[in-house]
Write a protein that holds these residues in place. Structure first.
Motif, PDB file in Angstrom:
ATOM      1  N   ASN A   1      24.637  39.638  50.534  1.00  0.00           N
ATOM      2  CA  ASN A   1      24.571  39.213  49.132  1.00  0.00           C
ATOM      3  C   ASN A   1      25.624  39.916  48.289  1.00  0.00           C
ATOM      4  OD1 ASN A   1      22.476  37.413  49.607  1.00  0.00           O
ATOM      5  ND2 ASN A   1      20.895  38.880  49.059  1.00  0.00           N
ATOM      6  N   ALA A   2      25.810  41.209  48.511  1.00  0.00           N
ATOM      7  CA  ALA A   2      26.835  41.955  47.765  1.00  0.00           C
ATOM      8  C   ALA A   2      28.229  41.456  48.140  1.00  0.00           C
ATOM      9  CB  ALA A   2      26.708  43.447  48.053  1.00  0.00           C
ATOM     10  N   ALA A   3      28.460  41.210  49.413  1.00  0.00           N
ATOM     11  CA  ALA A   3      29.776  40.731  49.867  1.00  0.00           C
ATOM     12  C   ALA A   3      30.133  39.389  49.230  1.00  0.00           C
ATOM     13  CB  ALA A   3      29.792  40.623  51.390  1.00  0.00           C
ATOM     14  N   ALA A   4      29.146  38.551  49.011  1.00  0.00           N
ATOM     15  CA  ALA A   4      29.393  37.231  48.417  1.00  0.00           C
ATOM     16  C   ALA A   4      29.867  37.334  46.967  1.00  0.00           C
ATOM     17  CB  ALA A   4      28.132  36.380  48.495  1.00  0.00           C
ATOM     18  N   LYS A   5      29.585  38.461  46.309  1.00  0.00           N
ATOM     19  CA  LYS A   5      29.944  38.641  44.906  1.00  0.00           C
ATOM     20  C   LYS A   5      31.250  39.404  44.697  1.00  0.00           C
ATOM     21  CE  LYS A   5      25.043  39.163  43.839  1.00  0.00           C
ATOM     22  NZ  LYS A   5      24.047  40.154  43.412  1.00  0.00           N
ATOM     23  N   ILE A   6      31.736  40.068  45.734  1.00  0.00           N
ATOM     24  CA  ILE A   6      32.864  40.997  45.590  1.00  0.00           C
ATOM     25  C   ILE A   6      34.092  40.372  44.938  1.00  0.00           C
ATOM     26  CG2 ILE A   6      34.650  42.040  47.045  1.00  0.00           C
ATOM     27  CD1 ILE A   6      32.528  43.513  48.500  1.00  0.00           C
ATOM     28  N   GLY A   7      34.483  39.191  45.353  1.00  0.00           N
ATOM     29  CA  GLY A   7      35.689  38.561  44.844  1.00  0.00           C
ATOM     30  C   GLY A   7      35.612  38.099  43.396  1.00  0.00           C
ATOM     31  N   LYS A   8      34.460  38.262  42.792  1.00  0.00           N
ATOM     32  CA  LYS A   8      34.262  37.783  41.420  1.00  0.00           C
ATOM     33  C   LYS A   8      34.244  38.913  40.384  1.00  0.00           C
ATOM     34  CE  LYS A   8      31.560  34.075  43.370  1.00  0.00           C
ATOM     35  NZ  LYS A   8      30.254  33.657  43.772  1.00  0.00           N
ATOM     36  N   ILE A   9      34.423  40.131  40.833  1.00  0.00           N
ATOM     37  CA  ILE A   9      34.318  41.294  39.952  1.00  0.00           C
ATOM     38  C   ILE A   9      35.698  41.938  39.802  1.00  0.00           C
ATOM     39  CG2 ILE A   9      33.158  43.505  39.587  1.00  0.00           C
ATOM     40  CD1 ILE A   9      31.265  41.048  39.664  1.00  0.00           C
ATOM     41  N   GLU A  10      36.206  41.961  38.561  1.00  0.00           N
ATOM     42  CA  GLU A  10      37.566  42.444  38.311  1.00  0.00           C
ATOM     43  C   GLU A  10      37.782  43.884  38.783  1.00  0.00           C
ATOM     44  OE1 GLU A  10      40.669  43.106  34.635  1.00  0.00           O
ATOM     45  OE2 GLU A  10      39.032  41.686  34.381  1.00  0.00           O
ATOM     46  N   ALA A  11      36.849  44.783  38.500  1.00  0.00           N
ATOM     47  CA  ALA A  11      37.007  46.179  38.901  1.00  0.00           C
ATOM     48  C   ALA A  11      37.091  46.323  40.410  1.00  0.00           C
ATOM     49  CB  ALA A  11      35.860  47.020  38.350  1.00  0.00           C
ATOM     50  N   VAL A  12      36.325  45.517  41.136  1.00  0.00           N
ATOM     51  CA  VAL A  12      36.368  45.559  42.599  1.00  0.00           C
ATOM     52  C   VAL A  12      37.694  44.992  43.099  1.00  0.00           C
ATOM     53  CG1 VAL A  12      35.265  44.768  44.724  1.00  0.00           C
ATOM     54  CG2 VAL A  12      33.860  45.433  42.770  1.00  0.00           C
ATOM     55  N   MET A  13      38.189  43.969  42.436  1.00  0.00           N
ATOM     56  CA  MET A  13      39.477  43.378  42.843  1.00  0.00           C
ATOM     57  C   MET A  13      40.607  44.393  42.704  1.00  0.00           C
ATOM     58  SD  MET A  13      38.748  40.527  44.098  1.00  0.00           S
ATOM     59  CE  MET A  13      40.419  40.019  44.398  1.00  0.00           C
ATOM     60  N   LEU A  14      40.582  45.229  41.676  1.00  0.00           N
ATOM     61  CA  LEU A  14      41.600  46.276  41.512  1.00  0.00           C
ATOM     62  C   LEU A  14      41.540  47.261  42.682  1.00  0.00           C
ATOM     63  CD1 LEU A  14      41.250  46.974  37.687  1.00  0.00           C
ATOM     64  CD2 LEU A  14      43.098  45.747  38.837  1.00  0.00           C
ATOM     65  N   PHE A  15      40.337  47.602  43.098  1.00  0.00           N
ATOM     66  CA  PHE A  15      40.121  48.473  44.264  1.00  0.00           C
ATOM     67  C   PHE A  15      40.673  47.814  45.529  1.00  0.00           C
ATOM     68  CE2 PHE A  15      37.039  49.446  47.743  1.00  0.00           C
ATOM     69  CZ  PHE A  15      37.316  50.795  47.915  1.00  0.00           C
ATOM     70  N   LEU A  16      40.322  46.549  45.732  1.00  0.00           N
ATOM     71  CA  LEU A  16      40.747  45.833  46.945  1.00  0.00           C
ATOM     72  C   LEU A  16      42.258  45.637  47.006  1.00  0.00           C
ATOM     73  CD1 LEU A  16      37.902  43.169  47.184  1.00  0.00           C
ATOM     74  CD2 LEU A  16      38.149  45.295  48.498  1.00  0.00           C
ATOM     75  N   LYS A  17      42.907  45.467  45.861  1.00  0.00           N
ATOM     76  CA  LYS A  17      44.359  45.277  45.836  1.00  0.00           C
ATOM     77  C   LYS A  17      45.104  46.517  46.314  1.00  0.00           C
ATOM     78  CE  LYS A  17      44.584  41.730  42.298  1.00  0.00           C
ATOM     79  NZ  LYS A  17      45.026  41.366  40.951  1.00  0.00           N
ATOM     80  N   CYS A  18      44.467  47.659  46.299  1.00  0.00           N
ATOM     81  CA  CYS A  18      45.086  48.904  46.771  1.00  0.00           C
ATOM     82  C   CYS A  18      45.070  49.022  48.294  1.00  0.00           C
ATOM     83  CB  CYS A  18      44.351  50.106  46.186  1.00  0.00           C
ATOM     84  SG  CYS A  18      44.462  50.273  44.404  1.00  0.00           S
ATOM     85  N   ILE A  19      44.281  48.181  48.937  1.00  0.00           N
ATOM     86  CA  ILE A  19      44.051  48.287  50.384  1.00  0.00           C
ATOM     87  C   ILE A  19      44.963  47.341  51.149  1.00  0.00           C
ATOM     88  CG2 ILE A  19      42.328  47.903  52.195  1.00  0.00           C
ATOM     89  CD1 ILE A  19      40.203  48.734  50.089  1.00  0.00           C
ATOM     90  N   LYS A  20      45.572  47.863  52.200  1.00  0.00           N
ATOM     91  CA  LYS A  20      46.437  47.074  53.075  1.00  0.00           C
ATOM     92  C   LYS A  20      45.549  46.195  53.952  1.00  0.00           C
ATOM     93  CE  LYS A  20      50.032  49.171  54.568  1.00  0.00           C
ATOM     94  NZ  LYS A  20      50.929  50.103  55.275  1.00  0.00           N
ATOM     95  N   GLY A  21      45.497  44.908  53.628  1.00  0.00           N
ATOM     96  CA  GLY A  21      44.591  43.964  54.290  1.00  0.00           C
ATOM     97  C   GLY A  21      44.580  44.005  55.806  1.00  0.00           C
ATOM     98  N   PRO A  22      45.752  43.940  56.457  1.00  0.00           N
ATOM     99  CA  PRO A  22      45.753  43.927  57.924  1.00  0.00           C
ATOM    100  C   PRO A  22      45.211  45.209  58.569  1.00  0.00           C
ATOM    101  CG  PRO A  22      47.854  43.146  57.065  1.00  0.00           C
ATOM    102  CD  PRO A  22      47.081  43.686  55.898  1.00  0.00           C
ATOM    103  N   SER A  23      45.111  46.283  57.808  1.00  0.00           N
ATOM    104  CA  SER A  23      44.622  47.542  58.377  1.00  0.00           C
ATOM    105  C   SER A  23      43.098  47.636  58.383  1.00  0.00           C
ATOM    106  CB  SER A  23      45.186  48.730  57.586  1.00  0.00           C
ATOM    107  OG  SER A  23      44.565  48.842  56.308  1.00  0.00           O
ATOM    108  N   VAL A  24      42.416  46.721  57.720  1.00  0.00           N
ATOM    109  CA  VAL A  24      40.967  46.823  57.530  1.00  0.00           C
ATOM    110  C   VAL A  24      40.196  46.565  58.822  1.00  0.00           C
ATOM    111  CG1 VAL A  24      38.971  45.817  56.346  1.00  0.00           C
ATOM    112  CG2 VAL A  24      41.113  46.185  55.096  1.00  0.00           C
ATOM    113  N   LYS A  25      39.278  47.477  59.094  1.00  0.00           N
ATOM    114  CA  LYS A  25      38.317  47.319  60.189  1.00  0.00           C
ATOM    115  C   LYS A  25      36.941  47.490  59.571  1.00  0.00           C
ATOM    116  CE  LYS A  25      41.427  49.017  63.659  1.00  0.00           C
ATOM    117  NZ  LYS A  25      42.092  50.257  63.981  1.00  0.00           N
TER     118      LYS A  25
END
Length: 101
Positions: A66-90
């Motif tokens: 349920n939390a994962a389904a909401k992540i892409g809709k929250i601006e503060a979380v998007m700023l956090f996610l933009k700092c992360i190198k996508g291909p490195s995620v496990k």
């Protein structure tokens, strides 16, 4: 007693993102996690070679989803996610077997 779920995310930061800027973005995103049903605890750690590990404890896997389904809709979380190198995620989920706090 039902076991809690540990969500573990291992990742690297995007090139040019400083530790200070990332921690600021991470701090801004914590209000989202805390407000989610089933949230128990959150920790963020970093190895000497700049591998980051996010540890989130949830009551159930349903709460995780349920939390994962909401992540892409929250601006503060998007700023956090933009700092992360996508291909490195496990990402992994595990059942909590023991804990000492």
């Amino acid at each position: 007693m039902k076991k809690h779920v540990i969500e573990t995310v291992i990742f690297q930061l995007e090139d040019g993102v400083s530790k200070k800027d990332f921690l600021k973005a991470a701090s801004c995103s914590t209000d989202f996690a805390i407000a989610q049903p089933g949230f128990v605890a959150w920790r963020l750690s970093c190895t000497d070679d700049n591998i980051w590990i996010e540890h989130i404890e949830w009551k159930t896997m349903v709460d995780v989803k349920n939390a994962a389904a909401k992540i892409g809709k929250i601006e503060a979380v998007m700023l956090f996610l933009k700092c992360i190198k996508g291909p490195s995620v496990k990402l992994m989920h595990s059942d909590l077997e023991m804990a000492l706090d």
